[in-house]
Scaffold this motif. Sequence first.
Motif, PDB file in Angstrom:
ATOM      1  N   SER A  48      -6.789   2.163   4.423  1.00  0.00           N
ATOM      2  CA  SER A  48      -6.680   0.776   3.948  1.00  0.00           C
ATOM      3  C   SER A  48      -5.779  -0.044   4.862  1.00  0.00           C
ATOM      4  CB  SER A  48      -6.133   0.756   2.520  1.00  0.00           C
ATOM      5  OG  SER A  48      -7.059   1.323   1.634  1.00  0.00           O
ATOM      6  N   THR A 105      -7.571   1.455  -3.459  1.00  0.00           N
ATOM      7  CA  THR A 105      -6.964   2.464  -2.576  1.00  0.00           C
ATOM      8  C   THR A 105      -6.371   3.605  -3.386  1.00  0.00           C
ATOM      9  OG1 THR A 105      -6.443   0.784  -0.920  1.00  0.00           O
ATOM     10  CG2 THR A 105      -5.193   2.827  -0.813  1.00  0.00           C
ATOM     11  N   GLU A 106      -5.672   3.244  -4.479  1.00  0.00           N
ATOM     12  CA  GLU A 106      -5.087   4.317  -5.273  1.00  0.00           C
ATOM     13  C   GLU A 106      -6.170   5.099  -6.007  1.00  0.00           C
ATOM     14  OE1 GLU A 106      -1.605   3.095  -7.538  1.00  0.00           O
ATOM     15  OE2 GLU A 106      -1.228   5.240  -7.742  1.00  0.00           O
ATOM     16  N   SER A 159      -6.076   7.681   2.224  1.00  0.00           N
ATOM     17  CA  SER A 159      -6.577   6.381   1.759  1.00  0.00           C
ATOM     18  C   SER A 159      -5.594   5.271   2.110  1.00  0.00           C
ATOM     19  CB  SER A 159      -6.861   6.415   0.257  1.00  0.00           C
ATOM     20  OG  SER A 159      -5.670   6.530  -0.489  1.00  0.00           O
ATOM     21  N   PHE A 160      -4.278   5.596   2.117  1.00  0.00           N
ATOM     22  CA  PHE A 160      -3.282   4.612   2.549  1.00  0.00           C
ATOM     23  C   PHE A 160      -3.515   4.222   4.007  1.00  0.00           C
ATOM     24  CE2 PHE A 160       0.789   4.592   4.990  1.00  0.00           C
ATOM     25  CZ  PHE A 160       1.154   3.293   4.730  1.00  0.00           C
ATOM     26  N   MET A 164      -6.602  -4.757  -3.032  1.00  0.00           N
ATOM     27  CA  MET A 164      -6.822  -3.503  -2.307  1.00  0.00           C
ATOM     28  C   MET A 164      -5.986  -2.306  -2.779  1.00  0.00           C
ATOM     29  SD  MET A 164      -9.275  -3.218  -0.228  1.00  0.00           S
ATOM     30  CE  MET A 164      -8.781  -1.847   0.825  1.00  0.00           C
ATOM     31  N   TYR A 212     -14.670   0.934  -3.590  1.00  0.00           N
ATOM     32  CA  TYR A 212     -13.804   0.743  -2.432  1.00  0.00           C
ATOM     33  C   TYR A 212     -14.570   0.069  -1.293  1.00  0.00           C
ATOM     34  CZ  TYR A 212     -10.516   2.029   1.290  1.00  0.00           C
ATOM     35  OH  TYR A 212      -9.633   1.998   2.335  1.00  0.00           O
ATOM     36  N   LEU A 217       0.819  -1.211   0.000  1.00  0.00           N
ATOM     37  CA  LEU A 217       0.000   0.000   0.000  1.00  0.00           C
ATOM     38  C   LEU A 217       0.850   1.256   0.000  1.00  0.00           C
ATOM     39  CD1 LEU A 217      -2.713  -1.019   2.610  1.00  0.00           C
ATOM     40  CD2 LEU A 217      -3.085  -0.676   0.181  1.00  0.00           C
TER      41      LEU A 217
END
Lengths: 211, 211, 211, 211
Positions: free
Chosen positions: A68, A111-112, A64-65, A107, A127, A33
Amino acid sequence: MTAGEPAPQRDWLGPERLLAFSDGVVAIGLTLLVLPLAELVPDAEEPHGSGLEIITENLAPIGSFALSFAVIARFWAAHHRVFDDAPRVSPLLVWVNTVWLFTIVVMPFPTEMVGTFPDDAFTLRFYVGTLFASSALLTVMTFLVQRSRAPADRGLKHGSGGTGAVLLLIFLVTLVAPQLGYWPLLLLFLSGPAEALLAPRVERLLRRARN
Amino acid sequence: MTAGEPAPQRDWLGPERLLAFSDGVVAIGLTLLVLPLAELVPDAEEPHGSGLEIITENLAPIGSFALSFAVIARFWAAHHRVFDDAPRVSPLLVWVNTVWLFTIVVMPFPTEMVGTFPDDAFTLRFYVGTLFASSALLTVMTFLVQRSRAPADRGLKHGSGGTGAVLLLIFLVTLVAPQLGYWPLLLLFLSGPAEALLAPRVERLLRRARN
Amino acid sequence: MTAGEPAPQRDWLGPERLLAFSDGVVAIGLTLLVLPLAELVPDAEEPHGSGLEIITENLAPIGSFALSFAVIARFWAAHHRVFDDAPRVSPLLVWVNTVWLFTIVVMPFPTEMVGTFPDDAFTLRFYVGTLFASSALLTVMTFLVQRSRAPADRGLKHGSGGTGAVLLLIFLVTLVAPQLGYWPLLLLFLSGPAEALLAPRVERLLRRARN
Amino acid sequence: MTAGEPAPQRDWLGPERLLAFSDGVVAIGLTLLVLPLAELVPDAEEPHGSGLEIITENLAPIGSFALSFAVIARFWAAHHRVFDDAPRVSPLLVWVNTVWLFTIVVMPFPTEMVGTFPDDAFTLRFYVGTLFASSALLTVMTFLVQRSRAPADRGLKHGSGGTGAVLLLIFLVTLVAPQLGYWPLLLLFLSGPAEALLAPRVERLLRRARN
C-alpha cells in the motif's frame, strides 16, 4: 473581475492550497499505514515472543503495508504530474479530487483487511477495487486538467492513463481468477518503465501527425 | 511600520502560515477518521469472520466515517473560499479560526459515537450540534474577512452563510424530531447546487440595486 | 557566496522549510490529542452505556484534551509571531526549535496522564513542567531571532516572554501548592489580554527613552 | 519546452511539492512515535498505578521514543541541507526519496520493538539497520543532487556522508558486539560537532587544491 463574466473567475480557485491540502492528506494516509504494524508489537509490560518472531509471524500485514505504501506513493507522484503547472482549478475538479482523497484516506482499512485475510477473495477484490477507483479518478483529473489548458499545451503531458488501464486489467483478473492473489499487482510496477519507454515514441508520432 | 500606527500592523499576521497550519490540521482530522475503521479489523493472529462480514456488520461506523469525511471536506472548501486572497488577518480572526479548528479536530469523537450509538438522540444532537458550531464559526470568519476588505471588494464573495443556515435548520429538526435520524443531513449536500443556482441571480440583483 | 565568508552563509538555512515543518508537527500533535477521546467510545459490536454517559463519565480526559488543545494552539501562535519575517536561521536556532517540537510532540502523553490521574501531584507537575519547558524554549527562540535582526528592527516585537514568566509562576505554584490543581493555568489565558493591554505602553516608553 | 529536448524537461519536477510532501511525511512519522507512549497510560475508567510509576516502569519505551525522535529530526535537517536550493529533481531522485520516506514511515515499528525487547540482539540490529538504510539513502540523494548542479557549485555542500559512515560503523558494531546495546548510537550525536569542526578545513584544502 470584469463585470461581464464574474461567476467563473470567482469559483475557480488557485491550485496551491488544493495541492498543499491534497499532499497533506496523502502524506498522512501514507504514514498512518504503519499504525497496525506498531500494534503488532506486544506491550512492554508483558513481552512475549521475540523481535524476529513478530516479523516472521506477521508477513501478511507487513507485506500489505509495504504494497500500500508503494501504491500510494506512486499515485501521489502521478497526482503531482497531473497538476504540475496546472492553471486555476474548477469546482468540478475540486470535487473529483475530494473523492480521490477519500480513496486514499480509506486505504488503511482494506490494507488491514488484506493483512488479516490474505486468502479471502472478497478482500482481494475490495483492495484492488479501491486501487482501481483511485486510479480511475486520477485519469478523470488528468482529462479535466488537460481540458482547462490552452489547446497548444495539450497532449504534451502523459498522465495516469496507463496506470488506470493496468489496474482495470488487474481488477478484471481478480474477478475471474482470485486464486492468483496479489501477484498481478506486480504489473503495476512494470507499467512505469513500459510507459517511460513507449510514451516518447507515441508522442513523437502524435506530434508528427498533427504537423 | 510608520510611527503613527505601529500596533495594528504588528499584530496582524500574513495569512499564509495560518492557512497552511489550518490546512494541515484539517487534513489530519480528515485522515484520522479512518483509524476507528482500521480497528474494526481483527488482529492477523486471531482472524475471525471474513472480509465481507466486517463491512456488512459495521455499516454504522462506515457510514459515519463517510459522512464526516464529506462534511469536513466541504467545510475545508468553504474555508478555502472564505480566505481566498484575504488580506492580513487580525488577532480576532486567528482566535475564531482556532476555535473552528477545535470543532474539526474533535470530529473523530462524535463520529465514533455515531458509529456505536446510531439510534441515540443525544449522540445525534451532539454530532449535528458540532457540525452547526463549525459552520457558524465559518460564517463568523466570512464576515470578519469581508469587513477587512476594501469596501469595493465586499459582497462579491458568497461564503458559507448558506451552509450555516441549512445546518441551523437541521439542528432544530434534530431537537424536535430526532426520530428522523441522520437523513436531514442530506439537505447539506443539496444546499451546494441550490446555492450555485441562486447565488449568481441574487448577486446580479444586488449589483443592479447598487448601480 | 563570496570567498571571504562561505561558512556562515552555507549553514544558515532559509526559514520557510523549518516553519512549514514545525507547523506540520504542531498541527499533527494538536490533532493526535483527540485519539484517546475516540478510544473512550466502546466498540460498535458491543455498545454499552449511552452517548451522554461517555461524556459525563469522562470529564477529566475531555477537559485535559481541551486544555492541551488551547495551550498548543497558543504556543503555535507565539511561534508564528516569533518567526514572522525572520531572516535566515542559524543551526543553533534549528536545534532549539527541534527540542521545542519535542515538547509539543510529547504532549499527548502528559495529557492522557492528566485524564487518568486528575488528582495526582506528580502528574500535575509533569504536565505543567512540560508546558513551562515549551514556553521557555519559545522565549529562547525569541531572543535568538531578535539577535539575528538588524539592530534597528529589534525590540519592536514582543514575543512569548510574558507567557514564559506566567508559566514559571504556575509551575512554582504546583510545586508548593499542588492542591490547587489545574486552576492556576487559567492565568495563562488572562496573560494574553494583559500583555495586549500593557505591551504598547511599554513600547512607547521604550521608544521615547531611545529617542 | 523547446522542440529539441522536451523529454527531460517534462519528467523533471520542481522540488517544491516533493519537499513539502517529504516534510509532511517526516513530520507525521516523528509525531506518530508518541502514540505507543500514550497507550502506556491506563484507561481513565480503570486507573491503576500512579503517574510516576508509568514513567519509571516504562523507561525502555520512553527512551526509544526520545532516541527515534532525535534521529529522525537529525535526518530531516540533513534532508533539508541536501535539497537546499536544489534545481529540478529527476525521476530517479523522486524514487530514491520515496524509498527514504519508507524508512522514516516504518520507524514506529522498530521503535516499539526496541521498547518491548530492549535486550534482543535481532531487534537492535533491525533498528540500527533501518537507521543505516535511511542514512545511506540520504547519502545517495546528496550525490544525485550534487550531480545535477552546475560544476562550479559542486563540493560546496557537505551532506550526510559523515552520518552515513558513522551509522555503517555502528551497524557493524551491533553485528559483532550486540552486548554493547544502543550505546554506540551516541556516536551519532558526536559526529555532528566533529563534522562542523572538520568540514571547513577539508573544504579550504579542496578549494586551494582546485585553484
